[in-house]
Design an enzyme around this catalytic site. Sequence first.
Site, PDB file in Angstrom:
ATOM      1  N   THR A 277       0.868  -1.182   0.000  1.00 54.26           N
ATOM      2  CA  THR A 277       0.000   0.000   0.000  1.00 54.26           C
ATOM      3  C   THR A 277       0.909   1.239   0.000  1.00 54.26           C
ATOM      4  OG1 THR A 277      -0.126   0.069   2.409  1.00 54.26           O
ATOM      5  CG2 THR A 277      -1.834  -1.199   1.275  1.00 54.26           C
TER       6      THR A 277
ATOM      7  N   GLU B 261      13.594  -5.272   1.304  1.00 55.41           N
ATOM      8  CA  GLU B 261      14.585  -4.861   0.296  1.00 55.41           C
ATOM      9  C   GLU B 261      14.027  -3.768  -0.615  1.00 55.41           C
ATOM     10  OE1 GLU B 261      17.956  -6.072  -0.515  1.00 55.41           O
ATOM     11  OE2 GLU B 261      17.702  -4.198  -1.612  1.00 55.41           O
TER      12      GLU B 261
ATOM     13  N   VAL C 151      14.229   0.412  -0.124  1.00 51.75           N
ATOM     14  CA  VAL C 151      15.380   1.276  -0.394  1.00 51.75           C
ATOM     15  C   VAL C 151      15.979   0.920  -1.749  1.00 51.75           C
ATOM     16  CG1 VAL C 151      17.635   2.093   0.407  1.00 51.75           C
ATOM     17  CG2 VAL C 151      15.908   1.384   2.076  1.00 51.75           C
TER      18      VAL C 151
ATOM     19  N   ASP D  79      11.479  11.385   1.239  1.00 46.52           N
ATOM     20  CA  ASP D  79      11.626   9.986   0.841  1.00 46.52           C
ATOM     21  C   ASP D  79      13.047   9.479   1.155  1.00 46.52           C
ATOM     22  OD1 ASP D  79      10.847   7.571  -0.829  1.00 46.52           O
ATOM     23  OD2 ASP D  79      12.576   8.313  -1.962  1.00 46.52           O
TER      24      ASP D  79
ATOM     25  N   LYS E 206      14.407   6.426   3.888  1.00 42.94           N
ATOM     26  CA  LYS E 206      15.342   5.343   3.574  1.00 42.94           C
ATOM     27  C   LYS E 206      16.530   5.364   4.536  1.00 42.94           C
ATOM     28  CE  LYS E 206      13.686   5.251  -1.128  1.00 42.94           C
ATOM     29  NZ  LYS E 206      13.717   5.922  -2.431  1.00 42.94           N
TER      30      LYS E 206
ATOM     31  N   GLY F  47       9.956   2.354 -10.204  1.00 35.43           N
ATOM     32  CA  GLY F  47       9.334   1.680 -11.339  1.00 35.43           C
ATOM     33  C   GLY F  47       8.656   0.435 -10.833  1.00 35.43           C
TER      34      GLY F  47
END
Lengths: 324, 176
Positions: free
Chosen positions: A85, A138, A141, A210, A214, A304
Amino acid sequence: MQDNSSPFKLAIIGFGAVGQGVARVVQSVPHLEVVAIADSKGVALTPDLEDVLARKRKGKSIANSDLTALDVIRTVDHDVVVEVTPTNIENGEPGLTHFREALKNKRNVVTSNKGPLVAAFGELTELARAQGVALRYEATVGGAMPIINLIRDTLAGTQVLGIRGVLNGTCNYILTRMAEEALEYDQVLSEAQDMGIAEADPTYDVAGIDTACKVVILANAFFNRQVTFADVNVIGIEQITQDALQLARQRGFMVKLIGDVQELTVAPKLIPLGHPLNVSGTLNAASILTDTAGEITVAGKGAGSIETASAILSDILSLMRERD
Amino acid sequence: MRISMDLELKDTPGQLIHVLTPVSALGGNVLSIVHHHDKKTFRNTVPVYVIFDIEEHKLEELQEGLEKNGVTVVRIGKMRLRERAHILLIGHIIHTDLRQTIDTIDSTGFAEVQDLSLSMPAIDGPSSAIVTIMATGNEELKTSIALLKEIAERKDLLVIVPIDEGGLSGGQNNAG
Protein backbone atom coordinates in the site's frame (compact mmCIF):
# COMPACT_ATOMS: atom_id res chain seq x y z
CA MET A 1 9.40 -28.25 7.44
CA GLN A 2 6.72 -28.49 4.81
CA ASP A 3 6.56 -30.53 1.66
CA ASN A 4 8.45 -28.35 -0.79
CA SER A 5 6.14 -29.21 -3.65
CA SER A 6 3.23 -27.43 -1.93
CA PRO A 7 2.80 -23.94 -3.30
CA PHE A 8 4.12 -20.92 -1.43
CA LYS A 9 1.06 -18.74 -0.90
CA LEU A 10 0.96 -14.96 -1.18
CA ALA A 11 -1.63 -12.29 -0.46
CA ILE A 12 -0.97 -8.99 -2.23
CA ILE A 13 -2.27 -6.12 -0.12
CA GLY A 14 -2.32 -2.93 -2.19
CA PHE A 15 -2.75 -3.03 -5.95
CA GLY A 16 -1.19 0.13 -7.30
CA ALA A 17 1.83 0.22 -9.59
CA VAL A 18 3.98 -1.97 -7.32
CA GLY A 19 1.21 -4.50 -6.52
CA GLN A 20 0.48 -4.90 -10.21
CA GLY A 21 4.20 -5.31 -10.89
CA VAL A 22 4.30 -8.11 -8.29
CA ALA A 23 1.30 -9.81 -9.93
CA ARG A 24 3.21 -9.73 -13.24
CA VAL A 25 6.57 -11.02 -12.02
CA VAL A 26 5.25 -13.88 -9.85
CA GLN A 27 3.46 -15.48 -12.77
CA SER A 28 6.68 -16.89 -14.16
CA VAL A 29 7.74 -18.45 -10.85
CA PRO A 30 6.82 -22.09 -10.23
CA HIS A 31 5.28 -23.05 -6.86
CA LEU A 32 4.17 -19.48 -6.11
CA GLU A 33 0.45 -18.92 -5.73
CA VAL A 34 -1.40 -15.65 -5.21
CA VAL A 35 -4.37 -16.52 -2.97
CA ALA A 36 -5.81 -13.00 -2.66
CA ILE A 37 -5.33 -9.47 -3.89
CA ALA A 38 -6.73 -6.47 -2.00
CA ASP A 39 -6.95 -2.90 -3.22
CA SER A 40 -8.63 0.06 -1.54
CA LYS A 41 -12.02 -0.97 -2.94
CA GLY A 42 -12.19 -4.73 -2.43
CA VAL A 43 -10.66 -8.19 -2.46
CA ALA A 44 -10.20 -10.74 -5.22
CA LEU A 45 -9.90 -14.30 -3.88
CA THR A 46 -7.92 -16.95 -5.83
CA PRO A 47 -7.55 -14.40 -8.61
CA ASP A 48 -6.79 -15.11 -12.22
CA LEU A 49 -3.82 -12.71 -12.44
CA GLU A 50 -4.22 -11.74 -16.12
CA ASP A 51 -7.91 -11.04 -15.57
CA VAL A 52 -7.33 -8.96 -12.45
CA LEU A 53 -4.56 -6.94 -14.18
CA ALA A 54 -6.87 -6.33 -17.15
CA ARG A 55 -9.71 -5.19 -14.88
CA LYS A 56 -7.38 -2.82 -13.04
CA ARG A 57 -6.14 -1.36 -16.34
CA LYS A 58 -9.71 -0.66 -17.41
CA GLY A 59 -10.52 0.96 -14.07
CA LYS A 60 -12.94 -1.82 -13.09
CA SER A 61 -13.32 -3.30 -9.62
CA ILE A 62 -11.21 -6.38 -8.92
CA ALA A 63 -13.46 -7.54 -6.04
CA ASN A 64 -15.10 -10.96 -6.10
CA SER A 65 -15.78 -11.25 -2.36
CA ASP A 66 -16.99 -9.22 0.63
CA LEU A 67 -13.77 -9.63 2.55
CA THR A 68 -11.53 -6.70 3.54
CA ALA A 69 -7.74 -6.64 3.41
CA LEU A 70 -7.63 -7.34 7.16
CA ASP A 71 -10.01 -10.30 6.76
CA VAL A 72 -7.62 -11.75 4.18
CA ILE A 73 -4.63 -11.31 6.47
CA ARG A 74 -6.47 -12.92 9.39
CA THR A 75 -8.48 -15.69 7.81
CA VAL A 76 -7.19 -16.75 4.39
CA ASP A 77 -4.44 -19.37 4.61
CA HIS A 78 -1.15 -18.02 3.20
CA ASP A 79 2.58 -17.75 3.93
CA VAL A 80 3.47 -14.20 2.93
CA VAL A 81 1.68 -10.89 3.08
CA VAL A 82 3.05 -8.70 0.28
CA GLU A 83 2.24 -5.29 1.74
CA VAL A 84 2.49 -2.69 -1.02
CA THR A 85 0.00 0.00 0.00
CA PRO A 86 1.21 3.61 -0.41
CA THR A 87 3.76 5.00 2.05
CA ASN A 88 2.27 7.24 4.72
CA ILE A 89 4.96 8.85 6.82
CA GLU A 90 2.54 10.54 9.23
CA ASN A 91 1.47 7.37 11.03
CA GLY A 92 2.32 4.48 8.70
CA GLU A 93 -1.34 3.57 8.09
CA PRO A 94 -3.00 1.59 6.68
CA GLY A 95 0.21 -0.40 6.26
CA LEU A 96 1.10 -0.44 9.95
CA THR A 97 -2.14 -2.24 10.88
CA HIS A 98 -1.61 -4.72 8.05
CA PHE A 99 1.96 -5.40 9.26
CA ARG A 100 0.87 -5.93 12.87
CA GLU A 101 -2.01 -8.22 11.97
CA ALA A 102 0.14 -10.22 9.56
CA LEU A 103 2.91 -10.74 12.12
CA LYS A 104 0.43 -11.56 14.92
CA ASN A 105 -1.07 -14.22 12.62
CA LYS A 106 2.43 -15.63 12.02
CA ARG A 107 2.62 -14.55 8.42
CA ASN A 108 5.85 -13.35 6.85
CA VAL A 109 5.74 -9.79 5.53
CA VAL A 110 7.49 -8.60 2.37
CA THR A 111 7.06 -4.93 1.59
CA SER A 112 7.99 -1.84 -0.39
CA ASN A 113 6.05 0.36 2.05
CA LYS A 114 8.36 2.61 4.06
CA GLY A 115 5.67 4.12 6.29
CA PRO A 116 5.30 1.34 8.89
CA LEU A 117 9.08 0.81 9.09
CA VAL A 118 9.75 4.50 9.63
CA ALA A 119 6.97 4.76 12.23
CA ALA A 120 7.62 1.57 14.21
CA PHE A 121 10.77 -0.27 13.11
CA GLY A 122 11.71 -1.57 16.55
CA GLU A 123 8.23 -2.76 17.44
CA LEU A 124 7.73 -4.56 14.11
CA THR A 125 11.11 -6.32 14.00
CA GLU A 126 10.65 -7.40 17.60
CA LEU A 127 7.12 -8.68 16.89
CA ALA A 128 8.42 -10.63 13.87
CA ARG A 129 11.20 -12.15 15.97
CA ALA A 130 8.81 -13.11 18.78
CA GLN A 131 6.40 -14.72 16.30
CA GLY A 132 9.17 -16.57 14.45
CA VAL A 133 8.36 -15.01 11.10
CA ALA A 134 10.29 -12.74 8.74
CA LEU A 135 9.90 -9.10 7.86
CA ARG A 136 11.68 -8.33 4.56
CA TYR A 137 11.95 -4.88 3.05
CA GLU A 138 14.58 -4.86 0.30
CA ALA A 139 12.17 -2.95 -1.96
CA THR A 140 11.89 -0.01 0.44
CA VAL A 141 15.38 1.28 -0.39
CA GLY A 142 16.73 1.75 -3.90
CA GLY A 143 14.07 -0.23 -5.82
CA ALA A 144 15.81 -2.87 -7.90
CA MET A 145 19.24 -1.90 -6.56
CA PRO A 146 20.23 -4.54 -3.99
CA ILE A 147 21.33 -3.05 -0.71
CA ILE A 148 19.59 -4.52 2.32
CA ASN A 149 20.04 -8.17 1.39
CA LEU A 150 23.49 -7.35 0.02
CA ILE A 151 24.57 -6.14 3.44
CA ARG A 152 22.65 -8.76 5.40
CA ASP A 153 23.68 -11.80 3.38
CA THR A 154 26.61 -11.14 1.07
CA LEU A 155 28.48 -8.80 3.39
CA ALA A 156 27.66 -10.78 6.53
CA GLY A 157 30.82 -10.94 8.61
CA THR A 158 31.94 -7.43 7.81
CA GLN A 159 31.13 -4.50 10.00
CA VAL A 160 29.31 -1.70 8.20
CA LEU A 161 30.87 1.63 9.11
CA GLY A 162 28.83 3.89 6.88
CA ILE A 163 26.25 3.96 4.11
CA ARG A 164 25.45 6.90 1.89
CA GLY A 165 23.94 7.34 -1.48
CA VAL A 166 21.68 8.79 -4.11
CA LEU A 167 18.43 7.24 -2.91
CA ASN A 168 15.71 9.14 -4.76
CA GLY A 169 15.32 8.81 -8.53
CA THR A 170 13.03 11.84 -8.89
CA CYS A 171 15.57 14.22 -7.34
CA ASN A 172 18.36 12.66 -9.34
CA TYR A 173 16.42 13.04 -12.57
CA ILE A 174 15.69 16.72 -11.86
CA LEU A 175 19.29 17.56 -10.90
CA THR A 176 20.70 15.66 -13.89
CA ARG A 177 18.39 17.40 -16.38
CA MET A 178 19.02 20.83 -14.85
CA ALA A 179 22.78 20.38 -15.11
CA GLU A 180 22.91 18.78 -18.54
CA GLU A 181 20.30 20.84 -20.34
CA ALA A 182 20.82 24.11 -18.44
CA LEU A 183 17.14 24.22 -17.49
CA GLU A 184 15.63 25.83 -14.39
CA TYR A 185 14.19 23.77 -11.54
CA ASP A 186 10.51 24.62 -12.17
CA GLN A 187 10.73 23.68 -15.81
CA VAL A 188 12.38 20.30 -15.16
CA LEU A 189 9.93 19.57 -12.36
CA SER A 190 6.95 20.11 -14.71
CA GLU A 191 8.63 17.88 -17.27
CA ALA A 192 9.18 15.17 -14.63
CA GLN A 193 5.53 15.44 -13.58
CA ASP A 194 4.41 15.03 -17.21
CA MET A 195 6.55 11.91 -17.51
CA GLY A 196 5.23 10.42 -14.29
CA ILE A 197 8.65 10.62 -12.65
CA ALA A 198 7.43 13.22 -10.12
CA GLU A 199 4.09 13.27 -8.31
CA ALA A 200 1.56 16.11 -8.74
CA ASP A 201 2.59 17.14 -5.23
CA PRO A 202 6.34 16.53 -5.47
CA THR A 203 7.15 17.53 -1.88
CA TYR A 204 7.69 13.98 -0.64
CA ASP A 205 10.55 13.53 -3.12
CA VAL A 206 12.04 17.01 -3.66
CA ALA A 207 12.03 18.05 0.01
CA GLY A 208 14.16 15.00 0.80
CA ILE A 209 11.46 13.22 2.84
CA ASP A 210 11.63 9.99 0.84
CA THR A 211 15.43 9.91 1.12
CA ALA A 212 15.17 10.56 4.86
CA CYS A 213 12.78 7.59 5.26
CA LYS A 214 15.34 5.34 3.57
CA VAL A 215 18.06 6.72 5.84
CA VAL A 216 15.88 5.88 8.86
CA ILE A 217 15.28 2.31 7.65
CA LEU A 218 18.98 1.68 6.98
CA ALA A 219 20.03 3.27 10.28
CA ASN A 220 17.62 1.06 12.22
CA ALA A 221 18.48 -2.05 10.24
CA PHE A 222 22.28 -1.80 10.25
CA PHE A 223 23.40 0.65 12.92
CA ASN A 224 21.30 -0.71 15.73
CA ARG A 225 19.60 2.64 16.06
CA GLN A 226 16.09 3.46 17.16
CA VAL A 227 15.56 6.54 15.05
CA THR A 228 12.56 8.05 13.33
CA PHE A 229 12.07 10.67 10.65
CA ALA A 230 12.39 13.51 13.19
CA ASP A 231 15.98 12.48 13.94
CA VAL A 232 17.16 13.17 10.38
CA ASN A 233 18.45 16.61 9.40
CA VAL A 234 16.88 17.13 5.97
CA ILE A 235 17.59 19.64 3.19
CA GLY A 236 15.89 19.10 -0.17
CA ILE A 237 16.66 20.28 -3.69
CA GLU A 238 14.00 22.98 -4.20
CA GLN A 239 16.40 25.89 -3.72
CA ILE A 240 19.01 24.66 -6.17
CA THR A 241 19.55 26.95 -9.15
CA GLN A 242 20.65 26.07 -12.63
CA ASP A 243 23.46 28.65 -12.23
CA ALA A 244 24.80 26.82 -9.20
CA LEU A 245 24.90 23.55 -11.14
CA GLN A 246 26.78 25.22 -14.01
CA LEU A 247 29.31 26.77 -11.61
CA ALA A 248 29.83 23.34 -10.05
CA ARG A 249 30.24 21.67 -13.44
CA GLN A 250 32.88 24.17 -14.52
CA ARG A 251 34.96 22.92 -11.62
CA GLY A 252 34.27 19.27 -12.26
CA PHE A 253 31.36 18.56 -9.92
CA MET A 254 27.74 17.47 -10.07
CA VAL A 255 25.24 18.14 -7.31
CA LYS A 256 23.39 15.10 -5.94
CA LEU A 257 20.97 14.70 -3.07
CA ILE A 258 22.86 12.45 -0.67
CA GLY A 259 21.39 10.50 2.22
CA ASP A 260 24.03 9.72 4.84
CA VAL A 261 22.96 6.96 7.21
CA GLN A 262 25.63 7.33 9.82
CA GLU A 263 25.29 11.12 10.03
CA LEU A 264 21.48 10.96 9.74
CA THR A 265 21.51 13.73 7.16
CA VAL A 266 19.94 14.35 3.78
CA ALA A 267 21.50 17.22 1.84
CA PRO A 268 22.67 18.18 -1.63
CA LYS A 269 26.42 17.58 -1.94
CA LEU A 270 29.10 18.26 -4.55
CA ILE A 271 30.18 15.01 -6.22
CA PRO A 272 33.35 14.87 -8.38
CA LEU A 273 32.48 13.87 -11.96
CA GLY A 274 34.36 10.57 -11.74
CA HIS A 275 32.93 9.57 -8.34
CA PRO A 276 31.09 6.23 -8.17
CA LEU A 277 27.99 7.91 -6.70
CA ASN A 278 27.77 10.19 -9.70
CA VAL A 279 24.93 8.33 -11.45
CA SER A 280 22.59 10.13 -13.80
CA GLY A 281 18.89 10.18 -14.66
CA THR A 282 16.59 8.28 -12.32
CA LEU A 283 19.32 5.87 -11.19
CA ASN A 284 20.05 5.27 -7.54
CA ALA A 285 23.47 4.44 -6.09
CA ALA A 286 24.78 3.63 -2.63
CA SER A 287 28.24 3.22 -1.14
CA ILE A 288 28.71 0.92 1.82
CA LEU A 289 31.89 1.37 3.84
CA THR A 290 32.93 -1.78 5.65
CA ASP A 291 35.81 -2.61 7.96
CA THR A 292 37.25 -5.49 5.97
CA ALA A 293 35.78 -5.18 2.47
CA GLY A 294 36.48 -1.47 2.03
CA GLU A 295 33.97 0.60 0.15
CA ILE A 296 31.41 -1.13 -2.06
CA THR A 297 29.17 0.82 -4.41
CA VAL A 298 25.99 -0.45 -6.06
CA ALA A 299 23.78 1.32 -8.59
CA GLY A 300 20.48 0.48 -10.18
CA LYS A 301 16.96 1.53 -11.02
CA GLY A 302 15.48 3.08 -7.94
CA ALA A 303 11.82 3.07 -8.85
CA GLY A 304 9.33 1.68 -11.34
CA SER A 305 6.67 -0.95 -11.02
CA ILE A 306 8.57 -3.98 -12.36
CA GLU A 307 11.91 -2.92 -10.83
CA THR A 308 10.40 -2.59 -7.35
CA ALA A 309 8.50 -5.84 -7.88
CA SER A 310 11.80 -7.56 -8.70
CA ALA A 311 13.15 -6.57 -5.28
CA ILE A 312 9.97 -7.90 -3.65
CA LEU A 313 10.27 -11.14 -5.60
CA SER A 314 13.87 -11.59 -4.40
CA ASP A 315 12.62 -11.34 -0.80
CA ILE A 316 9.80 -13.81 -1.50
CA LEU A 317 12.19 -16.29 -3.13
CA SER A 318 14.63 -16.06 -0.25
CA LEU A 319 11.78 -16.87 2.20
CA MET A 320 10.74 -19.75 -0.03
CA ARG A 321 14.28 -21.14 0.02
CA GLU A 322 14.37 -20.84 3.80
CA ARG A 323 11.10 -22.79 4.02
CA ASP A 324 12.41 -25.53 1.76
CA MET B 1 54.97 33.81 2.77
CA ARG B 2 52.80 32.53 5.54
CA ILE B 3 54.70 31.63 8.72
CA SER B 4 53.65 29.84 11.87
CA MET B 5 55.79 30.20 15.01
CA ASP B 6 55.84 28.53 18.38
CA LEU B 7 57.14 31.07 20.88
CA GLU B 8 57.59 31.24 24.63
CA LEU B 9 56.84 34.46 26.51
CA LYS B 10 57.48 35.42 30.11
CA ASP B 11 54.38 35.00 32.20
CA THR B 12 54.02 38.69 32.99
CA PRO B 13 51.59 41.22 31.50
CA GLY B 14 52.54 43.20 28.41
CA GLN B 15 54.75 40.59 26.73
CA LEU B 16 52.84 40.32 23.48
CA ILE B 17 54.06 43.73 22.31
CA HIS B 18 57.57 42.21 22.11
CA VAL B 19 56.27 39.87 19.44
CA LEU B 20 54.06 42.27 17.53
CA THR B 21 56.52 45.18 17.27
CA PRO B 22 59.26 43.33 15.34
CA VAL B 23 56.72 41.66 13.05
CA SER B 24 55.05 44.90 12.10
CA ALA B 25 58.36 46.79 11.87
CA LEU B 26 59.37 44.34 9.09
CA GLY B 27 56.08 44.83 7.25
CA GLY B 28 54.51 41.57 8.47
CA ASN B 29 50.80 41.03 8.99
CA VAL B 30 49.67 39.02 12.02
CA LEU B 31 46.72 36.73 11.28
CA SER B 32 46.26 34.74 14.45
CA ILE B 33 47.64 34.52 17.97
CA VAL B 34 46.85 31.77 20.44
CA HIS B 35 48.06 31.93 24.06
CA HIS B 36 48.37 28.61 25.85
CA HIS B 37 48.06 29.93 29.42
CA ASP B 38 47.02 26.46 30.50
CA LYS B 39 50.24 24.88 29.22
CA LYS B 40 52.84 26.85 31.16
CA THR B 41 56.36 25.42 30.72
CA PHE B 42 58.69 24.39 33.56
CA ARG B 43 60.68 27.53 32.76
CA ASN B 44 57.57 29.43 33.83
CA THR B 45 56.98 30.72 30.31
CA VAL B 46 53.74 30.68 28.32
CA PRO B 47 53.64 29.00 24.89
CA VAL B 48 52.22 31.23 22.18
CA TYR B 49 51.32 30.18 18.65
CA VAL B 50 51.36 32.94 16.01
CA ILE B 51 50.55 32.95 12.33
CA PHE B 52 51.53 35.87 10.10
CA ASP B 53 52.44 36.80 6.53
CA ILE B 54 55.91 38.24 5.94
CA GLU B 55 58.46 38.40 3.14
CA GLU B 56 60.65 35.33 3.35
CA HIS B 57 64.03 37.16 3.27
CA LYS B 58 63.08 39.09 6.41
CA LEU B 59 62.64 35.97 8.54
CA GLU B 60 66.17 35.87 9.90
CA GLU B 61 66.06 39.53 10.91
CA LEU B 62 62.72 38.93 12.58
CA GLN B 63 64.08 36.02 14.61
CA GLU B 64 66.95 38.19 15.85
CA GLY B 65 64.53 40.98 16.74
CA LEU B 66 62.32 38.61 18.72
CA GLU B 67 65.22 37.10 20.65
CA LYS B 68 66.57 40.58 21.41
CA ASN B 69 63.15 41.28 22.97
CA GLY B 70 63.44 38.25 25.24
CA VAL B 71 61.09 36.07 23.21
CA THR B 72 62.16 32.43 22.81
CA VAL B 73 61.58 31.10 19.29
CA VAL B 74 60.91 27.36 19.61
CA ARG B 75 59.88 26.55 16.07
CA ILE B 76 59.38 28.32 12.75
CA GLY B 77 57.13 26.73 10.16
CA LYS B 78 56.53 27.85 6.62
CA MET B 79 52.90 27.23 5.93
CA ARG B 80 51.68 26.30 2.52
CA LEU B 81 48.06 26.16 1.48
CA ARG B 82 47.90 22.61 0.26
CA GLU B 83 44.30 21.46 0.62
CA ARG B 84 41.54 22.78 -1.55
CA ALA B 85 37.75 22.53 -1.58
CA HIS B 86 34.92 24.08 -3.53
CA ILE B 87 31.70 25.08 -1.84
CA LEU B 88 28.46 26.19 -3.48
CA LEU B 89 26.35 28.94 -1.97
CA ILE B 90 22.80 29.72 -3.07
CA GLY B 91 20.64 32.58 -1.81
CA HIS B 92 20.87 36.31 -1.26
CA ILE B 93 24.65 36.25 -1.19
CA ILE B 94 25.35 39.92 -1.91
CA HIS B 95 22.67 41.35 0.36
CA THR B 96 24.01 39.34 3.25
CA ASP B 97 27.50 40.84 3.03
CA LEU B 98 29.74 38.58 1.03
CA ARG B 99 32.81 40.54 2.14
CA GLN B 100 32.35 39.62 5.76
CA THR B 101 31.84 35.96 4.88
CA ILE B 102 35.18 35.91 3.05
CA ASP B 103 36.99 37.90 5.74
CA THR B 104 35.96 35.43 8.40
CA ILE B 105 37.65 32.59 6.50
CA ASP B 106 40.75 34.67 5.69
CA SER B 107 41.17 35.74 9.31
CA THR B 108 41.59 32.16 10.52
CA GLY B 109 45.22 32.33 9.42
CA PHE B 110 45.18 28.74 8.17
CA ALA B 111 42.72 29.08 5.31
CA GLU B 112 41.73 31.60 2.71
CA VAL B 113 39.17 32.14 0.01
CA GLN B 114 41.15 31.93 -3.22
CA ASP B 115 38.47 32.17 -5.80
CA LEU B 116 34.85 33.08 -6.02
CA SER B 117 32.54 32.96 -9.02
CA LEU B 118 29.16 34.55 -8.74
CA SER B 119 26.10 34.37 -10.88
CA MET B 120 23.18 36.77 -10.39
CA PRO B 121 20.30 36.04 -12.71
CA ALA B 122 17.78 38.62 -11.44
CA ILE B 123 17.72 41.48 -8.97
CA ASP B 124 15.34 39.80 -6.57
CA GLY B 125 16.18 36.20 -7.36
CA PRO B 126 18.67 34.09 -5.46
CA SER B 127 22.25 34.23 -6.67
CA SER B 128 24.66 31.33 -6.82
CA ALA B 129 28.35 31.30 -6.04
CA ILE B 130 31.14 28.79 -5.93
CA VAL B 131 33.88 29.53 -3.43
CA THR B 132 37.32 27.91 -3.46
CA ILE B 133 38.93 27.61 -0.05
CA MET B 134 42.60 26.71 0.38
CA ALA B 135 43.92 25.57 3.75
CA THR B 136 47.20 24.43 5.24
CA GLY B 137 46.01 20.91 5.96
CA ASN B 138 43.03 18.60 5.90
CA GLU B 139 41.88 19.34 9.44
CA GLU B 140 42.20 23.07 8.78
CA LEU B 141 40.19 22.68 5.60
CA LYS B 142 37.42 20.90 7.47
CA THR B 143 37.42 23.55 10.16
CA SER B 144 37.17 26.35 7.61
CA ILE B 145 34.37 24.59 5.70
CA ALA B 146 32.48 24.16 8.96
CA LEU B 147 33.02 27.85 9.67
CA LEU B 148 31.74 28.90 6.24
CA LYS B 149 28.77 26.62 6.69
CA GLU B 150 27.94 28.16 10.03
CA ILE B 151 28.13 31.74 8.70
CA ALA B 152 26.16 30.94 5.57
CA GLU B 153 23.42 29.11 7.42
CA ARG B 154 23.08 32.04 9.76
CA LYS B 155 22.58 34.18 6.68
CA ASP B 156 19.97 31.77 5.36
CA LEU B 157 22.10 30.65 2.42
CA LEU B 158 22.02 27.10 1.14
CA VAL B 159 25.51 25.61 1.48
CA ILE B 160 26.53 22.63 -0.63
CA VAL B 161 29.78 21.02 0.49
CA PRO B 162 31.85 18.30 -1.20
CA ILE B 163 30.72 14.77 -0.42
CA ASP B 164 34.00 13.73 1.14
CA GLU B 165 34.07 16.61 3.56
CA GLY B 166 33.39 14.72 6.76
CA GLY B 167 32.14 11.81 4.69
CA LEU B 168 32.59 8.07 4.79
CA SER B 169 36.32 7.93 4.43
CA GLY B 170 37.02 10.90 6.65
CA GLY B 171 37.70 13.31 3.82
CA GLN B 172 40.95 11.74 2.64
CA ASN B 173 39.78 10.86 -0.81
CA ASN B 174 38.81 13.95 -2.57
CA ALA B 175 38.14 17.21 -0.91
CA GLY B 176 38.48 19.22 -4.06
